[in-house]
Design a protein around this motif. Structure first.
Motif, PDB file in Angstrom:
ATOM      1  N   PHE B 104     -26.547  63.147  18.110  1.00 48.45           N
ATOM      2  CA  PHE B 104     -26.319  63.584  16.697  1.00 48.45           C
ATOM      3  C   PHE B 104     -24.921  63.055  16.284  1.00 48.45           C
ATOM      4  O   PHE B 104     -25.115  62.442  15.214  1.00 48.45           O
ATOM      5  CB  PHE B 104     -26.186  65.056  16.676  1.00 48.45           C
ATOM      6  N   ILE B 107     -25.826  59.001  16.127  1.00 45.66           N
ATOM      7  CA  ILE B 107     -26.687  58.942  14.889  1.00 45.66           C
ATOM      8  C   ILE B 107     -25.905  58.974  13.262  1.00 45.66           C
ATOM      9  O   ILE B 107     -25.679  58.116  12.759  1.00 45.66           O
ATOM     10  CB  ILE B 107     -27.831  59.830  14.841  1.00 45.66           C
ATOM     11  N   ALA B 108     -24.821  60.186  13.417  1.00 45.42           N
ATOM     12  CA  ALA B 108     -24.131  60.229  12.369  1.00 45.42           C
ATOM     13  C   ALA B 108     -23.165  59.167  12.159  1.00 45.42           C
ATOM     14  O   ALA B 108     -22.827  58.657  11.035  1.00 45.42           O
ATOM     15  CB  ALA B 108     -23.208  61.602  12.415  1.00 45.42           C
ATOM     16  N   THR B 111     -24.600  55.737  11.056  1.00 42.22           N
ATOM     17  CA  THR B 111     -24.996  55.999   9.686  1.00 42.22           C
ATOM     18  C   THR B 111     -23.638  55.738   8.840  1.00 42.22           C
ATOM     19  O   THR B 111     -23.892  55.012   7.802  1.00 42.22           O
ATOM     20  CB  THR B 111     -25.704  57.167   9.324  1.00 42.22           C
ATOM     21  N   PRO B 116     -27.785  53.987   6.579  1.00 43.17           N
ATOM     22  CA  PRO B 116     -29.132  54.567   7.081  1.00 43.17           C
ATOM     23  C   PRO B 116     -30.281  53.742   7.145  1.00 43.17           C
ATOM     24  O   PRO B 116     -31.291  54.220   7.739  1.00 43.17           O
ATOM     25  CB  PRO B 116     -29.268  55.716   5.979  1.00 43.17           C
ATOM     26  N   PRO B 216     -31.099  54.435  12.627  1.00 43.30           N
ATOM     27  CA  PRO B 216     -30.190  55.581  12.909  1.00 43.30           C
ATOM     28  C   PRO B 216     -30.776  56.520  14.026  1.00 43.30           C
ATOM     29  O   PRO B 216     -30.292  57.221  14.725  1.00 43.30           O
ATOM     30  CB  PRO B 216     -29.628  56.257  11.698  1.00 43.30           C
ATOM     31  N   PHE B 217     -32.162  56.705  13.907  1.00 45.70           N
ATOM     32  CA  PHE B 217     -32.750  57.780  14.836  1.00 45.70           C
ATOM     33  C   PHE B 217     -33.508  57.185  16.109  1.00 45.70           C
ATOM     34  O   PHE B 217     -34.077  57.729  16.561  1.00 45.70           O
ATOM     35  CB  PHE B 217     -33.715  58.714  13.775  1.00 45.70           C
ATOM     36  N   LEU B 220     -33.117  59.196  19.222  1.00 44.74           N
ATOM     37  CA  LEU B 220     -34.260  60.273  19.577  1.00 44.74           C
ATOM     38  C   LEU B 220     -35.658  59.538  19.659  1.00 44.74           C
ATOM     39  O   LEU B 220     -36.517  60.255  20.233  1.00 44.74           O
ATOM     40  CB  LEU B 220     -34.070  61.368  18.423  1.00 44.74           C
ATOM     41  N   LEU B 223     -36.326  58.004  22.887  1.00 44.06           N
ATOM     42  CA  LEU B 223     -35.849  58.735  23.926  1.00 44.06           C
ATOM     43  C   LEU B 223     -36.948  59.183  24.939  1.00 44.06           C
ATOM     44  O   LEU B 223     -36.881  58.958  26.098  1.00 44.06           O
ATOM     45  CB  LEU B 223     -35.286  59.860  23.517  1.00 44.06           C
TER      46      LEU B 223
END
Lengths: 336, 289
Positions: B104, B107-108, B111, B116, B216-217, B220, B223
């Motif tokens: 998290f 990712i944050a 971004t 994003p 950004p994701f 996950l 993964l």
């Protein structure tokens, strides 16, 4: 291993009244109070309660059952899609839909539980992940039934009991969700205090020993997993009925992760931990998300790291520590 | 026939990217017994760094990927010392959550700094062309991935099977307690392996950006694939991770090309069945077999 003292002492019979039991009324009193004052926020409240229900269901499987899973969204999503499809194609009575979705998710939990619960650790984690991924792919490709990545829309729900129409402001949805949450909570409350729940404490702490004294370990785990799946299915169904749309995101890995985050944020194996964790998560998401959707990810991620490293009992653990300190006794005294 | 060979080549190049990224995860999960869900984040960071270096500063592609690997390795080392070390003694759930937390945060942060939107793939001009390989024209970039992946597999194999460090590493994977009691500094080995694994992941994220697009994701989204490689290959098994990565690359590609209506369904079903049949993966190391 977590010491057994985190649970209330078994010696005290549940029936005898103690003043401290009044605390149990607090969350419900709050929820009802908020109904009257929080105009315009009923949707948010409903959302919070749905996540609480989902997090409590995970607490049953993961906290009490010790079943390490990253695929609980499978049951949430299954319940949501089942309720949505049932309402569109069969019957749009909300309670009937809720029941069907709950049974469907519970059955799914029962079957997959029988298949995977002989494994442990990372393998179990991967299997739960694979199940959720399978359902995601299935929902993504069965466009004719689920709407694929457009989501399932056009869900119309009849009035509850034929009397209470789902209104534009979400007041009915709020009370409806609150009632369902209460029923499930009472069930969960008594299950974890039953001999069955106690045997799961034993299995979590030493499965070999429990097997040696004659506990059917695998069946107990399957039963708890199915119960937890059914509850997660109810949460999903509530989401479908109150928002009238089901998206693929209900089956995502992120959803499984988020609910685990809520649970641990509040503190696992206490049922109420889910209440605090889900409430804080959704509110932080709402507030920080208004600034930038990524600030909440940072805040939640950071909170998670801090909680895991420094406060293992979650926020409820911190509250316990403070209360104990105020009462003039540390946790260690309580243990002895 | 042409389609079969195309699937084989596409699958192999895709599998090589999975291998480069996942081999570190296999070794660290096998060695440290820690469920590390943040491994994808290191690949993502590597990819982002390389992309920014190429697009904003005009650094040559190969140099950028190496710098990205170094940066990911350094970050991995810092993470190992600060947050992973206290984690080894904890249960699986805290490990899962803390590493999700790291994802998290990564990712944050990315971004916040980069934005994003998905990043364009950085493929240099000398790779962005078609090569005649006999039966058809084939992208040079994918051939490059196969060559680089094969080369790295060979180097990792040399280190693990033919060096003193590798011998110690294998011993520690098979029996960490015994390794400790004969005087190996297992915790230093943890750090070194972790740095190496993260560097490889960062490199994989950077060179594989054309196969696994950066967004950004990313950490996950892919993964599941990295974890599948580890679980299917057998935790701590280098050979297993190579076999599993290539098999997954080829099966997934074959599934998507021939029966697109099932998408990734086929792959997950196979993984599910395989893990039920062999819970410890295809080629588990001795300690778990």
């Amino acid at each position: 291993m977590t010491p057994i003292t985190q649970n209330p002492p078994a010696a005290v019979p549940a029936q005898s009244f103690r003043p401290s039991m009044l605390w149990h009324a607090l969350p419900w009193a709050l929820a009802i109070g908020i109904y009257f004052i929080a105009d315009g926020y009923h949707g948010l409240g409903t959302n919070i309660m749905i996540w609480i229900l989902f997090a409590v269901s995970l607490d049953l499987a993961l906290g009490y059952g010790g079943i390490i899973t990253l695929g609980h969204a499978a049951f949430f999503g299954a319940g949501a899609y089942c309720a949505g499809i049932f309402a569109i194609h069969v019957n749009n009575d909300p309670l009937l839909g809720l029941l069907v979705a709950t049974l469907f998710a519970g059955l799914l939990g029962f079957i997959t539980g029988m298949l995977i619960l002989h494994t442990r650790g990372e393998t179990l984690l991967m299997l739960t992940l694979a199940i959720a991924a399978l359902l995601y792919e299935a929902a993504n490709h069965a466009r004719w039934l689920t709407g694929g990545d457009d989501g399932l829309s056009g869900i119309r729900v009849a009035p509850v009991l034929g009397l209470f129409r789902f209104d534009l402001w979400g007041k009915t949805a709020y009370l409806y969700t609150l009632s369902v949450l209460f029923v499930w909570f009472v069930i969960a409350f008594f299950v974890v205090r039953s001999p069955f729940g106690r045997s799961l404490d034993g299995i979590r702490q030493n499965a070999k020993r429990m097997r040696a004294i004659g506990t059917p370990v695998w069946w107990r785990l399957v039963a708890m997993y199915a119960l937890s799946a059914a509850m997660a299915g109810t949460a999903g169904a509530l989401m479908a009925q109150t928002t009238r749309i089901v998206g693929l995101s209900s089956l995502e890995l992120l959803t499984s992760g988020v609910v685990a985050v809520m649970l641990v944020l509040g503190g696992e194996r206490r049922l109420y931990g889910a209440f605090i964790g889900a409430t804080i998560y959704v509110i932080v998401q709402d507030l920080a998300g208004a600034i930038s959707p990524f600030i909440w990810m940072f805040v939640i991620g950071f909170l998670l790291i801090v909680i895991v490293l420094f406060f293992e009992g979650g926020l409820m653990g911190i509250i316990d520590d403070v209360v104990n300190r105020l009462k003039g006794r540390g946790r260690k005294d309580q243990r002895s | 026939m042409t389609q079969f060979l195309t699937i084989l080549l596409d699958g192999t190049s895709y599998g090589m990217v999975l291998f480069i990224i996942s081999v570190g995860l296999t070794v660290t999960m096998g060695l440290m017994r820690v469920v590390n869900l943040a491994h994808g984040a290191f690949a993502m960071i590597g990819g982002y760094i390389a992309t920014v270096l190429v697009l904003k500063l005009g650094v040559p592609f190969l140099l950028a990927t190496v710098l990205a690997a170094i940066a990911a390795g350094i970050l991995g080392g810092l993470a190992e010392i600060t947050v992973y070390r206290p984690l080894y003694r904890k249960g699986e759930l805290p490990q899962v959550l803390l590493t999700i937390g790291l994802c998290f945060v990564a990712i944050a942060a990315l971004t916040f700094f980069v934005g994003p939107t998905p990043l364009p793939a950085i493929v240099p001009a000398w790779l962005d062309q078609m090569v005649d390989i006999g039966f058809r024209l084939y992208p040079a970039y994918r051939l490059f991935l196969i060559v680089v992946g094969g080369l790295l597999a060979f180097i990792v194999w040399l280190i693990i099977e033919r060096s003193l460090f590798g011998a110690r590493l294998r011993a520690a994977v098979d029996d960490p307690q015994m390794a400790r009691s004969v005087g190996m500094d297992v915790s230093r080995m943890f750090t070194i392996t972790f740095v190496g694994g993260c560097a490889l992941a960062g490199f994989g994220g950077a060179v594989g950006a054309g196969v696994l697009p950066l967004e950004p994701f990313y950490a996950l989204r892919y993964l599941v694939y990295f974890l599948i490689v580890v679980a299917v290959g057998g935790m701590g098994s280098f050979r297993g991770s190579l076999v599993a990565a290539l098999a997954i690359g080829i099966i997934d590609t074959a599934g998507r090309y021939t029966v697109p209506q099932f998408g990734g369904f086929l792959l997950y079903l196979l993984v599910f069945a395989l893990l039920l049949w062999r819970p410890n993966g295809l080629l588990p190391p001795k300690s778990v077999a």
